[in-house]
Design a protein around this motif. Structure first.
Motif, PDB file in Angstrom:
ATOM      1  N   GLU A  20       0.842  -1.185   0.000  1.00  0.00           N
ATOM      2  CA  GLU A  20       0.000   0.000   0.000  1.00  0.00           C
ATOM      3  C   GLU A  20       0.886   1.247   0.000  1.00  0.00           C
ATOM      4  O   GLU A  20       2.010   1.230   0.512  1.00  0.00           O
ATOM      5  N   GLU A  21       0.351   2.349  -0.534  1.00  0.00           N
ATOM      6  CA  GLU A  21       1.166   3.554  -0.686  1.00  0.00           C
ATOM      7  C   GLU A  21       1.600   4.140   0.649  1.00  0.00           C
ATOM      8  O   GLU A  21       2.597   4.858   0.734  1.00  0.00           O
ATOM      9  N   TRP A  22       0.869   3.822   1.724  1.00  0.00           N
ATOM     10  CA  TRP A  22       1.203   4.342   3.048  1.00  0.00           C
ATOM     11  C   TRP A  22       2.181   3.451   3.810  1.00  0.00           C
ATOM     12  O   TRP A  22       2.600   3.780   4.921  1.00  0.00           O
ATOM     13  N   THR A 100       2.380  -5.107   3.838  1.00  0.00           N
ATOM     14  CA  THR A 100       1.198  -5.258   2.986  1.00  0.00           C
ATOM     15  C   THR A 100       1.521  -5.924   1.653  1.00  0.00           C
ATOM     16  O   THR A 100       0.627  -6.493   1.025  1.00  0.00           O
ATOM     17  N   ASN A 101       2.774  -5.874   1.225  1.00  0.00           N
ATOM     18  CA  ASN A 101       3.143  -6.634   0.014  1.00  0.00           C
ATOM     19  C   ASN A 101       3.019  -8.136   0.260  1.00  0.00           C
ATOM     20  O   ASN A 101       2.630  -8.890  -0.634  1.00  0.00           O
ATOM     21  N   LEU A 102       3.283  -8.569   1.503  1.00  0.00           N
ATOM     22  CA  LEU A 102       3.133  -9.985   1.834  1.00  0.00           C
ATOM     23  C   LEU A 102       1.672 -10.330   2.108  1.00  0.00           C
ATOM     24  O   LEU A 102       1.261 -11.473   1.949  1.00  0.00           O
ATOM     25  N   ASP A 103       0.876  -9.345   2.495  1.00  0.00           N
ATOM     26  CA  ASP A 103      -0.579  -9.548   2.591  1.00  0.00           C
ATOM     27  C   ASP A 103      -1.162  -9.826   1.203  1.00  0.00           C
ATOM     28  O   ASP A 103      -2.097 -10.620   1.055  1.00  0.00           O
ATOM     29  N   MET A 104      -0.647  -9.133   0.207  1.00  0.00           N
ATOM     30  CA  MET A 104      -1.201  -9.201  -1.150  1.00  0.00           C
ATOM     31  C   MET A 104      -0.659 -10.374  -1.965  1.00  0.00           C
ATOM     32  O   MET A 104      -1.320 -10.848  -2.887  1.00  0.00           O
ATOM     33  N   ALA A 105       0.542 -10.844  -1.647  1.00  0.00           N
ATOM     34  CA  ALA A 105       1.231 -11.825  -2.480  1.00  0.00           C
ATOM     35  C   ALA A 105       0.610 -13.218  -2.383  1.00  0.00           C
ATOM     36  O   ALA A 105       0.149 -13.635  -1.314  1.00  0.00           O
ATOM     37  N   PRO A 106       0.590 -13.959  -3.489  1.00  0.00           N
ATOM     38  CA  PRO A 106       0.140 -15.359  -3.442  1.00  0.00           C
ATOM     39  C   PRO A 106       0.987 -16.160  -2.450  1.00  0.00           C
ATOM     40  O   PRO A 106       2.215 -16.013  -2.402  1.00  0.00           O
ATOM     41  N   GLY A 107       0.326 -16.978  -1.650  1.00  0.00           N
ATOM     42  CA  GLY A 107       1.041 -17.770  -0.657  1.00  0.00           C
ATOM     43  C   GLY A 107       1.458 -16.987   0.560  1.00  0.00           C
ATOM     44  O   GLY A 107       2.206 -17.502   1.403  1.00  0.00           O
ATOM     45  N   GLY A 108       0.981 -15.742   0.688  1.00  0.00           N
ATOM     46  CA  GLY A 108       1.384 -14.885   1.787  1.00  0.00           C
ATOM     47  C   GLY A 108       0.511 -15.008   3.022  1.00  0.00           C
ATOM     48  O   GLY A 108       0.035 -16.104   3.368  1.00  0.00           O
ATOM     49  N   VAL A 109       0.275 -13.888   3.675  1.00  0.00           N
ATOM     50  CA  VAL A 109      -0.379 -13.863   4.977  1.00  0.00           C
ATOM     51  C   VAL A 109      -1.734 -14.567   4.972  1.00  0.00           C
ATOM     52  O   VAL A 109      -2.023 -15.408   5.837  1.00  0.00           O
ATOM     53  N   ASN A 110      -2.577 -14.260   3.991  1.00  0.00           N
ATOM     54  CA  ASN A 110      -3.939 -14.783   4.026  1.00  0.00           C
ATOM     55  C   ASN A 110      -4.034 -16.250   3.635  1.00  0.00           C
ATOM     56  O   ASN A 110      -4.873 -16.983   4.164  1.00  0.00           O
ATOM     57  N   ASP A 111      -3.169 -16.692   2.736  1.00  0.00           N
ATOM     58  CA  ASP A 111      -3.111 -18.121   2.440  1.00  0.00           C
ATOM     59  C   ASP A 111      -2.631 -18.901   3.656  1.00  0.00           C
ATOM     60  O   ASP A 111      -3.167 -19.969   3.978  1.00  0.00           O
ATOM     61  N   GLY A 133      -3.911 -10.054  -4.278  1.00  0.00           N
ATOM     62  CA  GLY A 133      -5.038  -9.400  -3.633  1.00  0.00           C
ATOM     63  C   GLY A 133      -5.092  -9.694  -2.151  1.00  0.00           C
ATOM     64  O   GLY A 133      -4.310 -10.493  -1.632  1.00  0.00           O
ATOM     65  N   MET A 134      -6.022  -9.046  -1.474  1.00  0.00           N
ATOM     66  CA  MET A 134      -6.138  -9.123  -0.020  1.00  0.00           C
ATOM     67  C   MET A 134      -7.286 -10.041   0.388  1.00  0.00           C
ATOM     68  O   MET A 134      -8.394  -9.932  -0.135  1.00  0.00           O
ATOM     69  N   GLY A 135      -7.008 -10.954   1.344  1.00  0.00           N
ATOM     70  CA  GLY A 135      -8.045 -11.823   1.879  1.00  0.00           C
ATOM     71  C   GLY A 135      -8.337 -13.015   0.986  1.00  0.00           C
ATOM     72  O   GLY A 135      -8.033 -13.012  -0.203  1.00  0.00           O
TER      73      GLY A 135
END
Length: 258
Positions: A20-22, A100-111, A133-135
């Motif tokens: 995310e930009e922030w 947040t890049n790891l939130d968005m990445a395949p195999g990341g936080v949400n997976d 994407g997220m979630g």
């Protein structure tokens, strides 16, 4: 192995342009040309983590939540953040954050979160395309909301899971968002999932979701994101062919449920 090579591996998985930009993911403290002798992976970089890394001989900390997140108004060592930065530098440790890049990445936080609670959720909640994407969300075998909360609690090995809804409601589909996911409440109702499993639910968010008929389960911010720590370890051990020692830091939970 040089630090920049490990950074390349992390950013092949979770490129910085996904954040995310922030956000402030990436190398936060260190020298890209340092020779890395050991890696400690944690959700947060704080004094106890720095000490653990130093005791283990690890000169790289990879954490999910950035140590330096906003501009620092002063470098007063009597306060926590500047003191931790001092400890990092004095210990000769490098710090890298994948947030947040790891939130968005395949195999990341949400997976990792979905797998930890025992569900294969094939769809991305906020889909940006190309598997990013997220979630995550998907259908599950029908289960009562109360039993789902108990299952999540047991699978994560935690001492609480707060259910916001009638415990007898039948749940046929769920969404997961690691960290504070209340911003996804509207999206969950838009796609029609029965329950959102996340953290940091506030009172008015709970009332809003209840009015829409959306079940919420809050497991705590740390608990929802901690599963990705093992994912990072597994990924780097494979990529580095076990040539560098990699350890995990698990923060003792200071919340006690009576």
């Amino acid at each position: 192995m040089k630090l920049y090579k490990i950074i390349e591996l992390m950013e092949n998985w979770a490129p910085l342009h996904l954040q995310e930009e922030w956000d402030s993911s990436g190398l936060q403290i260190g020298d890209r040309n340092d020779e890395i002798n050991g890696i400690l992976i944690a959700l947060d970089c704080e004094s106890a983590v720095v000490k653990k890394a130093s005791d283990l001989g690890c000169n790289l900390i990879i954490n999910h939540h950035p140590l330096i997140f906003r501009p620092i108004p002063n470098i007063d060592f009597s306060t926590m953040l500047p003191r931790t930065i001092k400890e990092v530098i004095m210990s000769g440790i490098n710090v890298y954050a994948a947030h947040t890049n790891l939130d968005m990445a395949p195999g990341g936080v949400n997976d990792a979160y979905a797998e930890a609670i025992g569900y294969d959720l094939p769809y991305i909640l906020d889909d940006k395309g190309d598997g990013i994407g997220m979630g995550k969300f998907g259908e599950i075998e029908a289960i009562r909301a109360g039993e789902l909360a108990k299952r999540v609690k047991e699978r994560l090995g935690i001492n609480f899971a707060i259910l916001y809804q009638n415990p007898d409601k039948i749940i046929n589909s769920i969404a997961v968002v690691g960290g504070g996911g209340s911003f996804m409440i509207d999206r969950c109702r838009e796609i029609g999932v029965d329950a959102l499993i996340t953290s940091d639910i506030k009172y008015h968010e709970y009332r809003y979701a209840l009015d829409m008929g959306l079940t919420l389960i809050d497991v705590g911010h740390y608990n929802s994101e901690y599963p990705v720590v093992q994912k990072i370890k597994d990924y780097l051990e494979t990529a580095l062919e076990n040539k560098i020692p990699i350890e995990i830091y698990h923060e003792p939970d200071q919340r006690h449920v009576f």
